[in-house]
Write an enzyme that holds these catalytic residues in place. Structure first.
Site, PDB file in Angstrom:
ATOM      1  N   ASP A 126       0.845  -1.198   0.000  1.00  0.00           N
ATOM      2  CA  ASP A 126       0.000   0.000   0.000  1.00  0.00           C
ATOM      3  C   ASP A 126       0.881   1.249   0.000  1.00  0.00           C
ATOM      4  O   ASP A 126       1.974   1.243   0.579  1.00  0.00           O
ATOM      5  CB  ASP A 126      -0.843   0.078   1.284  1.00  0.00           C
ATOM      6  CG  ASP A 126      -1.876  -1.030   1.423  1.00  0.00           C
ATOM      7  OD1 ASP A 126      -1.785  -2.055   0.725  1.00  0.00           O
ATOM      8  OD2 ASP A 126      -2.769  -0.858   2.272  1.00  0.00           O
ATOM      9  N   GLY A 146       1.656  -2.106  -5.541  1.00  0.00           N
ATOM     10  CA  GLY A 146       1.143  -3.463  -5.700  1.00  0.00           C
ATOM     11  C   GLY A 146      -0.075  -3.780  -4.854  1.00  0.00           C
ATOM     12  O   GLY A 146      -0.523  -4.940  -4.820  1.00  0.00           O
ATOM     13  N   ASP A 147      -0.631  -2.785  -4.146  1.00  0.00           N
ATOM     14  CA  ASP A 147      -1.878  -2.989  -3.394  1.00  0.00           C
ATOM     15  C   ASP A 147      -2.624  -1.652  -3.398  1.00  0.00           C
ATOM     16  O   ASP A 147      -2.460  -0.886  -4.349  1.00  0.00           O
ATOM     17  CB  ASP A 147      -1.562  -3.510  -1.983  1.00  0.00           C
ATOM     18  CG  ASP A 147      -2.735  -4.286  -1.375  1.00  0.00           C
ATOM     19  OD1 ASP A 147      -3.878  -3.824  -1.488  1.00  0.00           O
ATOM     20  OD2 ASP A 147      -2.512  -5.357  -0.780  1.00  0.00           O
ATOM     21  N   ASP A 148      -3.432  -1.336  -2.369  1.00  0.00           N
ATOM     22  CA  ASP A 148      -4.149  -0.059  -2.389  1.00  0.00           C
ATOM     23  C   ASP A 148      -3.155   1.112  -2.417  1.00  0.00           C
ATOM     24  O   ASP A 148      -2.180   1.121  -1.668  1.00  0.00           O
ATOM     25  CB  ASP A 148      -5.008   0.087  -1.130  1.00  0.00           C
ATOM     26  CG  ASP A 148      -6.162  -0.906  -1.080  1.00  0.00           C
ATOM     27  OD1 ASP A 148      -6.581  -1.408  -2.133  1.00  0.00           O
ATOM     28  OD2 ASP A 148      -6.647  -1.182   0.037  1.00  0.00           O
ATOM     29  N   SER A 179      -3.525   1.117  -9.151  1.00  0.00           N
ATOM     30  CA  SER A 179      -3.454  -0.117  -8.376  1.00  0.00           C
ATOM     31  C   SER A 179      -4.030  -1.254  -9.210  1.00  0.00           C
ATOM     32  O   SER A 179      -5.232  -1.467  -9.251  1.00  0.00           O
ATOM     33  CB  SER A 179      -4.244   0.029  -7.073  1.00  0.00           C
ATOM     34  OG  SER A 179      -4.333  -1.221  -6.433  1.00  0.00           O
TER      35      SER A 179
END
Ligand SMILES: *[C@@H]1O[C@H](CO)[C@@H](O)[C@H](O)[C@H]1NC(C)=O
Ligand SMILES: *[C@@H]1O[C@H](CO)[C@@H](O)[C@H](O)[C@H]1NC(C)=O
Ligand SMILES: *[C@@H]1O[C@H](CO)[C@@H](O)[C@H](O)[C@H]1NC(C)=O
Ligand SMILES: *[C@@H]1O[C@H](CO)[C@@H](O)[C@H](O)[C@H]1NC(C)=O
Ligand SMILES: *[C@@H]1O[C@H](CO)[C@@H](O)[C@H](O)[C@H]1NC(C)=O
Ligand SMILES: *[C@@H]1O[C@H](CO)[C@@H](O)[C@H](O)[C@H]1NC(C)=O
Ligand SMILES: *[C@@H]1O[C@H](CO)[C@@H](O)[C@H](O)[C@H]1NC(C)=O
Length: 356
Positions: A126, A146-148, A179
């Site tokens: 995140d 790679g996430d939020d 994202s």
């Protein structure tokens, strides 16, 4: 720290679990201390002519995937119980876990910051996670991770309820986020201390799986109230606006089955986009209805012909003025002058396109 298999977790001190999480989030018990860590500080500035702080997370991601870690991975920068924080003019990249985690902090500004991690294969990276924080400004940032990209939180289930510290008065403006794996801007799913008074404006979300997402579950308790999104542009996003109330990931089995989060007062104005598969997927439930939601002035170009592209259930609210694509029948319809044209029907079946 060298990239490769050489990273030795013993070099990383362990810290107690966060009180509002009870657990280390990934693993029971303590968690690894972040590279840059501070608690009970006042007047913190992290800046530097757009230089980079590189977390070299590759080895952590690999060890996490192979289940070789006994404790929760460290964020890159974590500040706890602190106030008057400014992070500006730097690049954060490749964190082992979340990039910047302000925890129970007040008066936090993040501006002109770039946050970069690979858009896939970099689990839980995140960008910024304001967690039980008050008075937060995030502006003029570019985040691709790679996430939020941004996830507003406030503790997990019974631990978050007991800790009882909301995230509130949060302003996010002029940011561009991507994202591919998760969402551009999220609230939750850990929100047990409550989240209120959030404004998100002038935001561009591109090449993402989800645009803005609110996620919660039975057992969280707390509330999500007075959240306003305006002038949001979605460019090539699979599901643009998502509200999900069955995000059933729990710290342990001790959560309260009667702790229903309250979702009230969510507004979306000036929402535009193109290349979007599902513009709205807002599913409440019998226990967690979505109340007082507004869609006003929305025009999202869709990339995919499907029957239920504006999906809703257990939702109450209104559309005002011009809204494209055609909104679900549950909502009241008003014209621009505030004249009620049609009352919403009570349609509570949940029709979900699981392939999105
Ligand atoms: C940010 O960094 C750039 C590049 O080094 C520099 O020119 C600029 O003055 C910095 N801005 C601030 C506010 O420090
Ligand atoms: C800051 O650095 C990143 C890469 O580290 C770069 O992509 C970005 O354009 C730079 N921003 C400015 C304002 O120079
Ligand atoms: C918030 O922090 C900034 C930067 O440290 C400071 O200038 C400002 O006075 C603080 N605001 C309040 C209300 O304390
Ligand atoms: C928006 O943020 C970008 C950096 O991401 C900056 O270059 C630009 O000046 C900002 N715009 C405004 C209106 O502040
Ligand atoms: C949200 O803002 C309202 C109005 O300013 C205020 O009364 C309320 O306490 C705020 N909520 C939180 C959780 O801070
Ligand atoms: C809603 O939040 C905004 C800040 O985002 C605040 O100014 C306003 O007073 C809040 N309204 C209510 C009714 O709490
Ligand atoms: C809307 O947001 C975009 C950035 O996504 C910005 O360039 C534009 O100026 C904003 N429009 C208004 C009216 O603020």
């Amino acid at each position: 720290f060298r990239v490769g298999w050489n990273v030795d977790e013993k070099d990383w001190p362990l810290m107690p679990a966060l009180p509002s999480y009870g657990y280390g989030r990934e693993r029971k018990g303590p968690r690894f201390c972040s590279l840059i860590h501070g608690q009970n500080l006042k007047d913190v500035v992290i800046t530097g002519h757009n230089g980079s702080i590189n977390g070299q997370g590759e080895v952590w991601w690999l060890k996490h995937r192979r289940r070789m870690l006994k404790n929760t991975r460290p964020p890159l920068v974590q500040l706890m119980w602190s106030k008057d924080i400014v992070i500006t003019n730097i690049t954060l990249r490749n964190s082992p876990f979340w990039h910047f985690h302000p925890y129970d902090c007040t008066n936090v500004t993040v501006s002109d910051v770039t946050i970069l991690a690979p858009i896939s294969g970099a689990p839980n990276t995140d960008g910024i996670d304001p967690d039980s924080c008050e008075d937060v400004l995030i502006e003029n940032c570019y985040i691709s991770v790679g996430d939020d990209a941004i996830a507003i939180k406030s503790g997990w289930d019974q631990y978050g309820i007991a800790y009882g510290r909301p995230s509130s008065n949060i302003l996010i403006r002029n940011v561009t986020v991507r994202s591919l794996v998760s969402a551009g801007i999220s609230i939750g799913s850990e929100m047990s201390g409550g989240v209120a008074n959030v404004t998100v404006k002038n935001v561009r979300i591109w090449d993402s799986r989800r645009g803005v997402r609110i996620k919660t579950a039975i057992g969280r308790g707390g509330y999500i109230r007075n959240i306003s999104y305006s002038n949001i542009t979605f460019d090539n996003v699979r599901a643009a606006i998502v509200i999900k109330v069955d995000y059933n990931e729990h710290a342990d089995d001790g959560y309260d089955r009667n702790a229903f989060p309250d979702i009230t007062g969510i507004s979306f104005k000036k929402i535009h986009g193109w290349g979007v598969r599902v513009p709205v997927r807002a599913h409440g439930s019998n226990y967690i209805p979505i109340k007082d939601i507004t869609f006003q002035d929305m025009s999202v170009g869709i990339s995919y012909k499907k029957k239920h592209i504006f999906q809703c259930s257990y939702i109450e609210g209104r559309v005002i003025g011009s809204v494209f694509p055609k909104p679900c029948e549950n909502l009241d319809v008003y014209d621009e002058q505030g004249q009620l044209l049609k009352s919403g029907a009570v349609l509570n079946s949940t029709e979900v396109d699981y392939d999105i």
